[in-house]
Design a protein around this motif. Sequence first.
Motif, short mmCIF file in Angstrom:
data_model
loop_
_atom_site.label_atom_id
_atom_site.label_comp_id
_atom_site.label_asym_id
_atom_site.label_seq_id
_atom_site.Cartn_x
_atom_site.Cartn_y
_atom_site.Cartn_z
N SER A 52 1.00 -1.17 0.07
CA SER A 52 0.16 0.17 0.19
C SER A 52 0.78 1.26 0.02
O SER A 52 0.57 2.19 -0.58
CB SER A 52 -0.90 -0.03 1.20
OG SER A 52 -1.93 -0.86 1.26
N GLN A 85 -8.22 1.02 -0.39
CA GLN A 85 -8.41 0.02 0.49
C GLN A 85 -9.73 0.34 0.94
O GLN A 85 -10.14 1.45 1.64
CB GLN A 85 -7.26 -0.35 1.41
CG GLN A 85 -7.21 -1.56 1.73
CD GLN A 85 -5.94 -1.91 2.46
OE1 GLN A 85 -5.15 -0.90 2.76
NE2 GLN A 85 -5.57 -3.04 2.65
N GLN A 86 -10.69 -0.87 1.18
CA GLN A 86 -11.89 -0.58 1.85
C GLN A 86 -11.76 0.03 3.34
O GLN A 86 -10.90 -0.56 4.15
CB GLN A 86 -12.63 -1.86 1.96
CG GLN A 86 -13.12 -2.32 0.47
CD GLN A 86 -13.85 -3.53 0.59
OE1 GLN A 86 -14.81 -4.14 1.26
NE2 GLN A 86 -13.17 -4.47 -0.12
N SER A 87 -12.53 1.10 3.47
CA SER A 87 -12.64 1.44 4.97
C SER A 87 -14.00 1.44 5.51
O SER A 87 -14.78 1.58 4.66
CB SER A 87 -11.82 2.59 5.16
OG SER A 87 -12.49 3.67 4.51
N ASP A 88 -14.10 1.38 6.69
CA ASP A 88 -15.71 1.66 7.12
C ASP A 88 -15.97 2.94 7.40
O ASP A 88 -16.99 3.32 8.23
CB ASP A 88 -16.06 0.57 8.33
CG ASP A 88 -15.09 0.81 9.48
OD1 ASP A 88 -15.35 0.12 10.35
OD2 ASP A 88 -14.43 1.72 9.54
N LEU A 89 -14.95 3.81 7.20
CA LEU A 89 -15.46 5.23 7.65
C LEU A 89 -16.56 5.79 6.91
O LEU A 89 -17.37 6.75 7.56
CB LEU A 89 -14.03 6.07 7.11
CG LEU A 89 -13.21 6.67 8.01
CD1 LEU A 89 -11.84 7.35 7.23
CD2 LEU A 89 -13.64 7.60 8.88
N ARG A 91 -19.33 4.41 6.18
CA ARG A 91 -20.38 3.64 6.71
C ARG A 91 -21.73 4.06 6.54
O ARG A 91 -22.79 3.78 5.87
CB ARG A 91 -20.17 2.73 7.97
CG ARG A 91 -20.79 1.38 8.08
CD ARG A 91 -19.99 0.58 9.05
NE ARG A 91 -19.60 1.33 10.08
CZ ARG A 91 -19.87 1.68 11.18
NH1 ARG A 91 -21.06 0.87 11.79
NH2 ARG A 91 -19.06 2.23 12.29
N ASP B 198 -14.65 11.04 0.92
CA ASP B 198 -13.39 10.10 0.73
C ASP B 198 -12.02 10.94 0.60
O ASP B 198 -11.77 11.41 -0.77
CB ASP B 198 -13.34 9.01 -0.16
CG ASP B 198 -12.44 8.15 -0.32
OD1 ASP B 198 -11.33 8.08 0.42
OD2 ASP B 198 -12.52 6.92 -0.92
N SER B 200 -8.81 10.41 1.11
CA SER B 200 -7.63 9.78 0.26
C SER B 200 -7.83 9.78 -1.20
O SER B 200 -7.00 10.06 -1.89
CB SER B 200 -7.27 8.46 0.89
OG SER B 200 -8.38 7.22 0.68
#
Lengths: 253, 308
Positions: A52, A85-89, A91, B198, B200
């Motif tokens: 990453s 990359q998947q994040s649950d931010l 959600r 988002d 990033s």
Amino acid sequence: MSEQQKKQREPELYASDLQLGYEGRALVSHLNFTVRHGDYLCIVGENGAGKSTLMRTILGLQKPMGGEVHYGDGLSSEMIGYLPQQSDLQRDFPASVREIVLSGFQGQLGKRFFYTREMKQAVQENLARMGISDLADQSFSALSGGQKQRVMLARAVSASRRMLLLDEPVAGLDPLAQEEMYRLIRELNKDGTTIVMISHDIVSALQYATHILHVGKELFFGTVQDYHRTRIGKPHLLGEEKTKSAIRLSHPM
Amino acid sequence: MGTIFTYLQYPFARYALIVGILVALCASLLGVTLVLKRFSFIGDGLSHVAFGAIAVASVLQLWLTALLRSAGVQNAAGFSGFLSWLLSLMKNTNNMVIVLPLTVLAAVLLLRTGQNTKIKGDAAIAMISVSALAGGYLLMSLFSTSANLAGDVCSTLFGSTSILTLGLSDVIFCLILSVITAALFILFYNRIFAVTFDESFAKAVGTKASAVNLLIAVMIALIIVLAMSLVGSLLVSALIIFPALSAMRVAKSFRSVTIISVILAGLSALFGVLLSILLSTPVGATIVIVELFGFGAMCLLGKAGKLS
């Protein structure tokens, strides 16, 4: 495009003697690779090996500790689409699929404040491409994992059709959804989009990619065919054989 | 009904209504961003900083007055000329000339600490906000010449009925700030959405995320200073966050959440101000309670929508 023509063009992306790491501690050193237009590069390696970090460096979000990443063949950072990359931010985020895919065009706003009619039109096309036209007005948070990743891919495609950087796009998806993601990515690649993808799934990486970059204690960069011949390629090949025999065992004739 | 119309013939009631609705509308704009970027704590911290800034400004005003009086009026030019100009500016703008820049500065600093490390940032904000609150109260009690200190503090914290003593210049000041806030929000709507959703990805495709974050922080500071006069520093965050939370119960897209929260905020302010005039209750507290009922209604509506 024939292999001959591809060779004649200069690489879109190349790294020379790259060193990556955090806070003065190097994760990877002496990293060299080239990506030409139309390539499908899979970056594989152990967790924490710096995959990453490499992707963030390619995107210019992070400075390398040494060496450089160069863009070539007319590529610039705005021409790279990214699937983080998947994040649950996000959600509970109230956003419709259409709004998210449209936000892929933010890099092309330039000095404009609002998206153009053409961009809104293109959203429709990108949704159709990913087979999610019917979800356009749905809430993102209500979608399944596979649907969410397709939305993220549509957003990345909105940002660019030239090159896509995908950070574990299939992680955590069920096998059917994984297969579907791989199919969509392969089709994009066939239509001329350069793919650079981080993957944990080496079996699929070897199946779909043209080139492999192995990051870790041992470094490898080359075509999939070359990778099969090397020592680091071997354990995975063995793994593949094991998987195949496992499948055979689970389906006795 | 008749009583309301009788009241509305007085300018103070009309001014209160205009200012109340404007402030509520602006405050609701950034609600979603604040809630979802986990910035709510910044909103809370900033309102306490603004309280401290008000105390500093009023003490400074007293001090300047005393200083100028003892120096006499023999040299109106030079430094004391500047001081008397500053003093009159402070008096004319209701100390906003001090409070606004201090709050904006605090917003920028808080955002910086908040970005680096999550937990440290939270602790830093808690520290700054309580220090500002305590320092402000200390200053006020040490230097205040007012006989009713508790009343002064109470009105700064809860807004009390000061909204009913607004003059035309306050209304114009409020109008200008609201127009600036709304215009900034509309112009940067797409970028605010992108960075909120988002960060990033936004950075990766070339959006200047830190500039957008800075803009958001400055706008929050503007809104807080604007809304302080209406609801006081303790209830400001309610005005920012409630409409967005209510709208998120029923709406699915960012755009519809924004539109619904603006409408809810406007209606709450309208009913809140009218009710407070009729029942002679504190304006800020009444508006916040109306918004609480609005939130309840939206929850029920959202549940009903899911069932059908």
